[in-house]
Design a protein around this motif. Structure first.
Motif, PDB file in Angstrom:
ATOM      1  N   ASP A 105     -16.133  71.005  20.757  1.00 34.85           N
ATOM      2  CA  ASP A 105     -15.032  70.185  20.274  1.00 34.85           C
ATOM      3  C   ASP A 105     -15.338  69.691  18.871  1.00 34.85           C
ATOM      4  N   TYR A 155     -26.866  67.993  25.427  1.00 34.16           N
ATOM      5  CA  TYR A 155     -25.968  67.775  24.291  1.00 34.16           C
ATOM      6  C   TYR A 155     -24.603  67.274  24.736  1.00 34.16           C
ATOM      7  N   ARG A 156     -24.122  67.797  25.865  1.00 30.51           N
ATOM      8  CA  ARG A 156     -22.845  67.310  26.403  1.00 30.51           C
ATOM      9  C   ARG A 156     -23.119  66.059  27.240  1.00 30.51           C
ATOM     10  N   ILE A 157     -23.393  64.980  26.542  1.00 31.28           N
ATOM     11  CA  ILE A 157     -23.913  63.778  27.176  1.00 31.28           C
ATOM     12  C   ILE A 157     -22.890  63.103  28.074  1.00 31.28           C
ATOM     13  N   ASP A 158     -21.630  63.465  27.945  1.00 35.68           N
ATOM     14  CA  ASP A 158     -20.600  62.874  28.797  1.00 35.68           C
ATOM     15  C   ASP A 158     -20.626  63.445  30.207  1.00 35.68           C
ATOM     16  N   GLU A 159     -21.436  64.490  30.445  1.00 36.83           N
ATOM     17  CA  GLU A 159     -21.538  65.090  31.774  1.00 36.83           C
ATOM     18  C   GLU A 159     -22.839  64.648  32.436  1.00 36.83           C
ATOM     19  N   ALA A 160     -22.714  64.028  33.606  1.00 36.94           N
ATOM     20  CA  ALA A 160     -23.888  63.471  34.295  1.00 36.94           C
ATOM     21  C   ALA A 160     -24.918  64.548  34.606  1.00 36.94           C
ATOM     22  N   VAL A 163     -27.124  65.373  31.640  1.00 36.66           N
ATOM     23  CA  VAL A 163     -28.142  64.348  31.419  1.00 36.66           C
ATOM     24  C   VAL A 163     -29.268  64.491  32.437  1.00 36.66           C
ATOM     25  N   ARG A 458     -17.142  73.176  33.302  1.00 38.18           N
ATOM     26  CA  ARG A 458     -16.200  72.952  32.222  1.00 38.18           C
ATOM     27  C   ARG A 458     -16.538  73.878  31.072  1.00 38.18           C
ATOM     28  N   GLU A 460     -17.380  75.088  27.408  1.00 41.17           N
ATOM     29  CA  GLU A 460     -18.126  74.389  26.361  1.00 41.17           C
ATOM     30  C   GLU A 460     -17.330  74.292  25.072  1.00 41.17           C
TER      31      GLU A 460
END
Length: 585
Positions: A105, A155-160, A163, A458, A460
């Motif tokens: 994004d 890097y996609r820190i919004d995904e638990a 993390v 999801r 990327e």
């Protein structure tokens, strides 16, 4: 030209700093172009230095040359294997950056260069580890590589789950780094040196190995085998690959794991191979045993995966086992074969992850069952996935096949059967995915979900792609072409063998070429892969079903405490396997 060695580290790090400092002023295309230019320039530098690596280029950074009995400077060594690994890391970083062009994004203002900056730091750390001539700075680059890899994995820190995967990666690899640092401390206490060659001389001068040397060996190799994802240190790898962005997976499986195997070869040959180190029988016993366990476990778990990125991750584990076996026999032929195997495997595995990423971004899933028959429109990716599977299986004349053939001849006996079996199973798993996902062959799985909304994955990219960009198609095609060229380029095998032997085998005669036996074994493993894939497609309940590998599946619990316990078990086993060699057993 030895003064240019520090630039292999400095150029990508300075490029990353520039991207961070100027990110708010650069449009996104400019930031991504800058990343590609810096990465490509570093790759070109490594390739320019490579022909001048005999005798090895040596640079003491800052002019801190050893004087008298001690050395405190930063030693950089540019021999064939070191510069080859630096070139491989740089070229794959360039490929990953090209693949990820406008990938995520649109970032918030001021962060256009964050991803390429992290990738450049990762590249600089990998290059630094490859050319490090002293153990402490190898540890520093080891840690820098790990820290950046944690950030890239999550890097996609919004995904638990991203993390969680990054946290598992961080904890296990940090423990491996602590083990490496403690081993370095023991060696420094014994010899007062940090340069690898000078540590080796200090151990030889001290006399026969004792408990301290064994402890240092176990700690140092534990850290390196964690990075190599050898069983039972491997648990972080599938969890990380399942959540890491595709360009990051290309580097993790394409070169970072291979750097762990390279580190084992480098450290043993320069530090522990003398009369004051660990006897050859101890290392052979340790690496062949752990390598066999790794190859079998990785192949079995690869076969029973339906999550395509996890399947490819376990394939990496299986081939790591073969790398360790080839290195463990301690012959020039084994070293030559594994060097070629690593080069071919890097291109093939990065290409397969690139193809898996295209599936995720086009259909929002990497579940083999959910994707059954949905990717018929992606004809180019079907061909590349099939070619990648055959290359993993060892089909001549790919570079993987040439390296595997030379290594098989070096290990001989039952271990040759293991090479054929592990490569055939991992190749068959990829071919099975090709048949089901791209061709729609075989019965439709009963548990398949055919709506994207039914998947917990999801894409990327910003959303589901209507059309796969040309850059995402071109990169895996180029990588597979390079893997093919590594097996047929005139004189390439001999060049690699000569560089490896000069660095690690006392200049032994280089010989790396096709033999009739090697070709026949490669054809056999490829035919077995095709047969296994056909059987799996016809009998869908026999593969891609994790419950059938339940005992091994339970070990991959997802609990970081379990993985830490297995790390301790592995370190203990490593010491137990090496000890009889010291006792003359």
């Amino acid at each position: 030209m030895h003064h240019l060695l520090p630039l292999l580290v400095a150029v990508p790090l300075l490029g990353a700093a520039l991207l961070v400092a100027m990110g708010r002023f650069l449009p996104r295309p400019a930031a991504e172009i800058t990343g590609c230019v810096v990465s490509g320039g570093t790759a070109a530098l490594a390739l320019v230095l490579l022909p001048n690596s005999s005798p090895p280029l040596v640079e003491w950074a800052g002019g801190w040359r050893p004087t008298g009995a001690g050395s405190v400077g930063i030693a950089l060594v540019g021999d064939g294997p070191a510069l080859g690994m630096a070139a491989l890391a740089s070229l794959l970083t360039l490929a990953a950056l090209a693949y990820s062009w406008r990938y995520f994004d649109e970032p918030p203002r001021g962060h256009a260069g964050s991803f390429p900056a992290l990738m450049l730091v990762f590249q600089g750390a990998m290059c630094g580890f490859a050319i490090a001539g002293d153990l402490f700075n190898a540890f520093v680059f080891f840690e820098l590589m790990s820290v950046v890899a944690y950030a890239l994995t999550g890097y996609r820190i919004d995904e638990a789950k991203a993390v969680q995967g990054a946290l598992t990666f961080g904890v296990v690899n940090s423990l491996g780094a602590y083990a490496l640092l403690m081993g370095i401390g023991l060696l420094y206490a014994r010899t007062g040196e940090l340069s690898m060659t000078r540590i080796g001389r200090g151990l030889d001068a001290h006399g026969p190995p004792d408990g301290l040397v064994l402890a240092a060996f176990v700690l140092v190799l534990t850290g390196l085998l964690v990075k190599a994802a050898a069983v039972p240190f491997h648990f972080w790898l599938p969890d990380a690959h399942a959540v890491a962005p595709t360009p990051v997976c290309m580097l993790l499986s394409g070169v970072m794991v291979e750097l762990g195997s390279y580190g084992v070869w480098r450290v043993y040959g320069t530090v522990f191979a003398g009369p004051g180190g660990i006897p050859a029988a101890g290392l052979t016993r340790a690496l062949v045993t752990l390598g066999t366990l790794t190859a079998v476990t990785g192949a079995v778990m690869c076969w029973y995966q339906r999550h395509i990125k996890r399947l490819l991750a376990y394939s990496t584990v299986a081939h790591t086992g073969l790398f360790l076996i080839g290195l463990g026999v301690l012959t020039p032929e084994g070293d030559d074969g594994i060097a070629l195997y690593i080069l071919g495997h890097a291109g093939v595995k990065a290409a397969l992850f690139a193809c898996a990423g295209a599936l995720l971004d086009r259909y929002g899933s990497v579940d083999e069952h959910a994707l059954h028959g949905r990717a018929r429109e992606l004809g180019a990716f079907a061909v590349m996935f099939a070619v990648g599977g055959l290359a993993l299986a060892g089909l001549p004349p790919f570079g993987t096949a040439l390296g595997k053939a030379i290594a098989e001849e070096a290990v001989g006996g039952p271990l040759t059967v293991l090479f054929v079996g592990a490569s055939a199973v991992t190749g068959a798993a990829v071919l099975r995915v090709t048949a089901r996902v791209f061709l729609g062959l075989g019965p439709r799985p009963r548990d398949a979900e055919y709506e994207t909304s039914g998947s917990d994955e999801r894409p990327e990219t910003g959303g589901i792609l209507r059309r796969v960009p040309d850059s995402m198609t071109a990169v895996p095609a180029v990588l597979l072409t390079a893997a093919f060229a590594a097996g047929i380029a005139p004189g390439f095998g001999e060049l690699v063998a000569r560089s490896v032997n000069e660095a690690g085998s006392g200049g032994a005669h280089a010989s790396a070429h096709w033999t009739l036996a090697g070709v026949l074994l490669g054809l056999l493993s490829a035919l077995l892969a095709v047969a296994l894939a056909a059987y799996a497609v016809a009998r869908p309940g026999r593969a891609g079903a994790p419950d059938r590998a339940l005992p091994l599946r339970r070990l991959q619990s997802g609990h970081v405490g379990d993985y830490v316990a297995w790390l301790l078990v592995g370190a203990t086993a490593l010491g137990a396997l090496a000890l009889p060699g010291m006792l003359g057993g």
